[in-house]
Design a protein around this motif. Structure first.
Motif, PDB file in Angstrom:
ATOM      1  N   LEU A 409       0.820  -1.205   0.000  1.00  0.00           N
ATOM      2  CA  LEU A 409       0.000   0.000   0.000  1.00  0.00           C
ATOM      3  C   LEU A 409       0.857   1.259   0.000  1.00  0.00           C
ATOM      4  O   LEU A 409       2.054   1.228   0.283  1.00  0.00           O
ATOM      5  N   SER A 410       0.233   2.382  -0.295  1.00  0.00           N
ATOM      6  CA  SER A 410       0.932   3.660  -0.331  1.00  0.00           C
ATOM      7  C   SER A 410       1.373   4.058   1.071  1.00  0.00           C
ATOM      8  O   SER A 410       0.861   3.560   2.084  1.00  0.00           O
ATOM      9  N   GLY A 411       2.324   4.983   1.128  1.00  0.00           N
ATOM     10  CA  GLY A 411       2.814   5.450   2.420  1.00  0.00           C
ATOM     11  C   GLY A 411       1.720   6.058   3.269  1.00  0.00           C
ATOM     12  O   GLY A 411       1.683   5.862   4.493  1.00  0.00           O
ATOM     13  N   GLY A 412       0.817   6.819   2.640  1.00  0.00           N
ATOM     14  CA  GLY A 412      -0.273   7.431   3.383  1.00  0.00           C
ATOM     15  C   GLY A 412      -1.199   6.408   3.999  1.00  0.00           C
ATOM     16  O   GLY A 412      -1.632   6.539   5.151  1.00  0.00           O
ATOM     17  N   THR A 413      -1.507   5.350   3.245  1.00  0.00           N
ATOM     18  CA  THR A 413      -2.380   4.297   3.770  1.00  0.00           C
ATOM     19  C   THR A 413      -1.683   3.540   4.894  1.00  0.00           C
ATOM     20  O   THR A 413      -2.301   3.197   5.909  1.00  0.00           O
ATOM     21  N   GLN A 414      -0.386   3.288   4.753  1.00  0.00           N
ATOM     22  CA  GLN A 414       0.352   2.615   5.815  1.00  0.00           C
ATOM     23  C   GLN A 414       0.334   3.438   7.102  1.00  0.00           C
ATOM     24  O   GLN A 414       0.191   2.887   8.201  1.00  0.00           O
ATOM     25  N   GLN A 415       0.478   4.752   6.968  1.00  0.00           N
ATOM     26  CA  GLN A 415       0.431   5.598   8.159  1.00  0.00           C
ATOM     27  C   GLN A 415      -0.933   5.508   8.836  1.00  0.00           C
ATOM     28  O   GLN A 415      -1.030   5.461  10.075  1.00  0.00           O
ATOM     29  N   ILE A 431       2.003   8.917  21.296  1.00  0.00           N
ATOM     30  CA  ILE A 431       3.242   9.577  20.874  1.00  0.00           C
ATOM     31  C   ILE A 431       3.454   9.287  19.392  1.00  0.00           C
ATOM     32  O   ILE A 431       3.660   8.139  19.006  1.00  0.00           O
ATOM     33  N   LEU A 432       3.398  10.324  18.584  1.00  0.00           N
ATOM     34  CA  LEU A 432       3.470  10.188  17.127  1.00  0.00           C
ATOM     35  C   LEU A 432       4.730  10.878  16.613  1.00  0.00           C
ATOM     36  O   LEU A 432       4.856  12.105  16.708  1.00  0.00           O
ATOM     37  N   ASP A 433       5.648  10.097  16.065  1.00  0.00           N
ATOM     38  CA  ASP A 433       6.909  10.619  15.537  1.00  0.00           C
ATOM     39  C   ASP A 433       6.860  10.582  14.017  1.00  0.00           C
ATOM     40  O   ASP A 433       6.885   9.519  13.400  1.00  0.00           O
ATOM     41  N   GLU A 434       6.782  11.746  13.393  1.00  0.00           N
ATOM     42  CA  GLU A 434       6.705  11.899  11.932  1.00  0.00           C
ATOM     43  C   GLU A 434       5.548  11.081  11.332  1.00  0.00           C
ATOM     44  O   GLU A 434       5.752  10.320  10.373  1.00  0.00           O
ATOM     45  N   PRO A 435       4.318  11.236  11.823  1.00  0.00           N
ATOM     46  CA  PRO A 435       3.209  10.432  11.287  1.00  0.00           C
ATOM     47  C   PRO A 435       2.765  10.848   9.894  1.00  0.00           C
ATOM     48  O   PRO A 435       2.002  10.122   9.254  1.00  0.00           O
ATOM     49  N   THR A 436       3.233  12.009   9.392  1.00  0.00           N
ATOM     50  CA  THR A 436       2.795  12.472   8.077  1.00  0.00           C
ATOM     51  C   THR A 436       3.940  12.593   7.088  1.00  0.00           C
ATOM     52  O   THR A 436       3.763  13.143   6.004  1.00  0.00           O
ATOM     53  N   ARG A 437       5.123  12.066   7.431  1.00  0.00           N
ATOM     54  CA  ARG A 437       6.274  12.224   6.540  1.00  0.00           C
ATOM     55  C   ARG A 437       6.108  11.387   5.278  1.00  0.00           C
ATOM     56  O   ARG A 437       5.751  10.213   5.327  1.00  0.00           O
ATOM     57  N   GLY A 438       6.367  12.017   4.129  1.00  0.00           N
ATOM     58  CA  GLY A 438       6.379  11.293   2.859  1.00  0.00           C
ATOM     59  C   GLY A 438       5.022  10.904   2.327  1.00  0.00           C
ATOM     60  O   GLY A 438       4.923  10.051   1.447  1.00  0.00           O
ATOM     61  N   ILE A 439       3.930  11.519   2.852  1.00  0.00           N
ATOM     62  CA  ILE A 439       2.609  11.172   2.346  1.00  0.00           C
ATOM     63  C   ILE A 439       1.983  12.387   1.684  1.00  0.00           C
ATOM     64  O   ILE A 439       2.422  13.527   1.873  1.00  0.00           O
ATOM     65  N   ASP A 440       0.926  12.161   0.909  1.00  0.00           N
ATOM     66  CA  ASP A 440       0.329  13.249   0.158  1.00  0.00           C
ATOM     67  C   ASP A 440      -0.485  14.169   1.073  1.00  0.00           C
ATOM     68  O   ASP A 440      -0.789  13.846   2.220  1.00  0.00           O
ATOM     69  N   ILE A 441      -0.846  15.316   0.543  1.00  0.00           N
ATOM     70  CA  ILE A 441      -1.473  16.357   1.351  1.00  0.00           C
ATOM     71  C   ILE A 441      -2.833  15.922   1.881  1.00  0.00           C
ATOM     72  O   ILE A 441      -3.192  16.213   3.028  1.00  0.00           O
ATOM     73  N   ALA A 442      -3.607  15.198   1.078  1.00  0.00           N
ATOM     74  CA  ALA A 442      -4.932  14.769   1.527  1.00  0.00           C
ATOM     75  C   ALA A 442      -4.827  13.826   2.729  1.00  0.00           C
ATOM     76  O   ALA A 442      -5.537  13.982   3.725  1.00  0.00           O
ATOM     77  N   ALA A 443      -3.917  12.831   2.642  1.00  0.00           N
ATOM     78  CA  ALA A 443      -3.728  11.901   3.766  1.00  0.00           C
ATOM     79  C   ALA A 443      -3.162  12.630   4.979  1.00  0.00           C
ATOM     80  O   ALA A 443      -3.528  12.346   6.124  1.00  0.00           O
ATOM     81  N   LYS A 444      -2.294  13.595   4.729  1.00  0.00           N
ATOM     82  CA  LYS A 444      -1.701  14.374   5.816  1.00  0.00           C
ATOM     83  C   LYS A 444      -2.783  15.146   6.570  1.00  0.00           C
ATOM     84  O   LYS A 444      -2.826  15.152   7.806  1.00  0.00           O
ATOM     85  N   GLU A 446      -5.925  14.449   6.710  1.00  0.00           N
ATOM     86  CA  GLU A 446      -6.796  13.491   7.390  1.00  0.00           C
ATOM     87  C   GLU A 446      -6.197  13.067   8.737  1.00  0.00           C
ATOM     88  O   GLU A 446      -6.904  12.986   9.754  1.00  0.00           O
ATOM     89  N   ILE A 447      -4.907  12.798   8.759  1.00  0.00           N
ATOM     90  CA  ILE A 447      -4.246  12.386  10.001  1.00  0.00           C
ATOM     91  C   ILE A 447      -4.218  13.544  10.992  1.00  0.00           C
ATOM     92  O   ILE A 447      -4.455  13.364  12.192  1.00  0.00           O
ATOM     93  N   GLN A 448      -3.951  14.742  10.503  1.00  0.00           N
ATOM     94  CA  GLN A 448      -3.945  15.894  11.395  1.00  0.00           C
ATOM     95  C   GLN A 448      -5.322  16.119  12.025  1.00  0.00           C
ATOM     96  O   GLN A 448      -5.432  16.437  13.216  1.00  0.00           O
TER      97      GLN A 448
END
Length: 513
Positions: A409-415, A431-444, A446-448
């Motif tokens: 799966l894509s990096g965003g889906t893995q996150q 505790i979340l360390d770099e939970p949005t690194r290397g993923i697209d803006i939409a997934a980022k 969503e996580i935020q």
């Protein structure tokens, strides 16, 4: 500074249409690459970027459209033909061989040979010349690849691509695993190649890097080209809106919501680190987390932000200081012990310490809950389904992905799968360390949003990101670190910006000087 070339195209892709398993993943896409120009390919995961690269390099067959090289249409191609035309690719995962030397990695597949086999000295000379072209003459071609830092390995992958003097170089997420200084070095190499007349196709989720190094950009969404810009003329808000299909107001609204999240400072402390540290890793540090609070850890890579998170989450054991949870002193002897105390940690290294690539998405999601419950009491399929269904909609996961290996799966889906695993344990501290690194803006985004919701539900959250905009957007308080120690703490508010944090770090640097 980026510039715009006016030379004739070396490659033109017109009306490229690709269908995979009956699904149209590219729909009449166009792309033009010119010598001496860096062209950025933008879009979220699933937009069609990798498919368009595959159509260019010969790994993906096209159903319709034309690829022209030097204005001449070419027939359906192969990887070998693509390379013969001077098109080389460096992927996010470089596929280098750690047990071989630098020279062997650079020259593999096109070694210089003589009557008695491979001419090793000549191969080292050519490898050294390629390294010199990139400005990294200090790298020994005879050194084992495994001895090099990640950034240098990435440059070795670029050297392997340019040893045959390509006319087109495709860089697919080349800086995703690099820190700021390492990324700057690689971007310097990109500029050097541009100056040598190479057409560079640059793919990255890091918007600032794209704006810094590219001359033009093409935006894909849903397999279609939705915009093309000269970088010097692009409006950032419009660019992001084109990529995610919604207005930039969504990001601004999230920031406003966090600023209006009037955190009650009178709440009891949930997790307190009292002079916690580890020799050679982190100086003694004090941090407090309360329910419903997002605390950002900000600093450059190597500042101690990750080390502090790992000590607080039980991933590593401190050799000084104390941890207190809900007023009682605790000793966390590992992540499993932390989990039993309802402290969940997401590592910055998702591949090594997060997702189990061989397991399915379903298995990955229930993994933490199963560990918490104990392996002698396996979760039934009904229990697994109940857990998975809870987060399927909440994190917008695709039902069709549940029984696929997570590594596909894509990096965003893995996150998002990793976040679902942590949330399934119902943590009190996350505790979340770099939970949005290397993923697209939409997934980022969503996580935020999910992080903000968790704080609203009373979870104490630590949020770490190299993108300081994210830290400022989400945090109630910001702990600033440098050189493996805490140098300050900020209460977030309208007057706090990225520049505030940068100036804090810079002031410390000036004092040191």
């Amino acid at each position: 500074m980026a510039r715009t070339a006016v030379t004739a195209p070396v490659v033109e892709m017109r009306g490229i249409t690709v269908e995979l398993s009956g699904v149209r993943v590219l729909d009449a896409a166009d792309l033009t690459l010119r010598p001496g120009e860096v062209h950025a390919l933008m879009g979220e995961n699933g937009a069609g970027k990798s498919t368009l690269i595959g159509a260019l390099t010969g790994t993906v067959p096209i159903q319709a459209g034309t690829v022209l090289v030097d204005g001449v249409p070419r027939p359906p191609t192969s990887v070998a033909r693509s390379r013969a035309e001077g098109i080389a690719t460096v992927f996010q995962e470089s596929h280098l061989s750690p047990h071989l030397s630098v020279a062997e990695n650079i020259m593999i597949g096109h070694e210089v040979r003589g009557r008695f086999g491979i001419r090793w000295a000549r191969n080292r000379e050519r490898a050294a010349a390629a390294l010199a072209t990139l400005g990294i003459e200090d790298v020994d071609p005879r050194a084992p690849l495994a001895s090099l830092p990640p950034a240098t390995k990435q440059l070795v992958a670029v050297a392997r691509a340019i040893v045959l003097q390509p006319r087109v170089l495709v860089l697919d997420e080349p800086t995703s695993s690099l820190d700021e200084a390492e990324a700057d070095r690689l971007l310097g190499v990109v500029r050097r190649l541009r100056g040598q007349g190479v057409a560079v196709l640059f793919v990255s989720h890091f918007l600032e890097q794209v704006l810094e190094v590219s001359d033009r950009m093409t935006v894909l969404r849903g397999g279609r080209v939705v915009a093309e810009y000269r970088t010097s003329e692009v409006d950032r808000a419009e660019l992001i809106s084109k990529m995610i299909g919604e207005d930039i107001d969504a990001l601004q609204a999230l920031h406003s919501e966090r600023l209006e999240h009037h955190y009650a400072e009178s709440r009891p402390v949930r997790l307190r680190a009292a002079a916690i540290g580890r020799r050679g890793s982190l100086e003694p540090t004090d941090v407090e987390l309360s329910p419903g609070e997002v605390v950002g850890f900000a600093g450059l890579r190597g500042s101690g932000r990750t080390e502090l998170a790992r000590l607080m989450g039980g991933v590593e054991r401190p050799d000084r200081g104390e941890l207190w949870l809900d007023g009682a002193r605790v000793q966390l002897r590992g992540p499993a012990a932390a989990l039993r105390h309802r402290i969940a940690v997401s590592s910055e290294d998702l591949r090594r310490e997060g997702i189990v690539a061989e397991l399915t998405v379903r298995q990955n999601i229930v993994l933490g809950l199963q560990a918490l419950r104990g392996w002698t009491r396996p979760l039934s399929r009904a229990e697994q389904d109940a857990v998975v269904d809870t987060y399927l909609d909440a994190l917008h996961l695709e039902p069709a992905d549940l029984d696929r290996p997570a590594g596909e799966l894509s990096g965003g889906t893995q996150q998002k799968v990793m976040l679902a695993r942590l949330l399934a344990t119902r943590p009190h501290v996350l505790i979340l360390d770099e939970p949005t690194r290397g993923i697209d803006i939409a997934a980022k985004l969503e996580i935020q949003r999910r992080v903000a919701m968790l704080a609203g539900e009373g979870v104490a959250v630590v949020f770490i990101s190299s993108q300081l905009e994210e830290v400022v957007r989400l945090s109630d308080r910001i702990v600033v670190l440098k050189d493996r120690e805490k140098i300050g703490e900020l209460s977030n508010g309208p007057g706090v910006t990225v520049d505030t944090i940068v100036e804090m770090i810079a002031a410390e640097l000036d004092d040191a000087d």
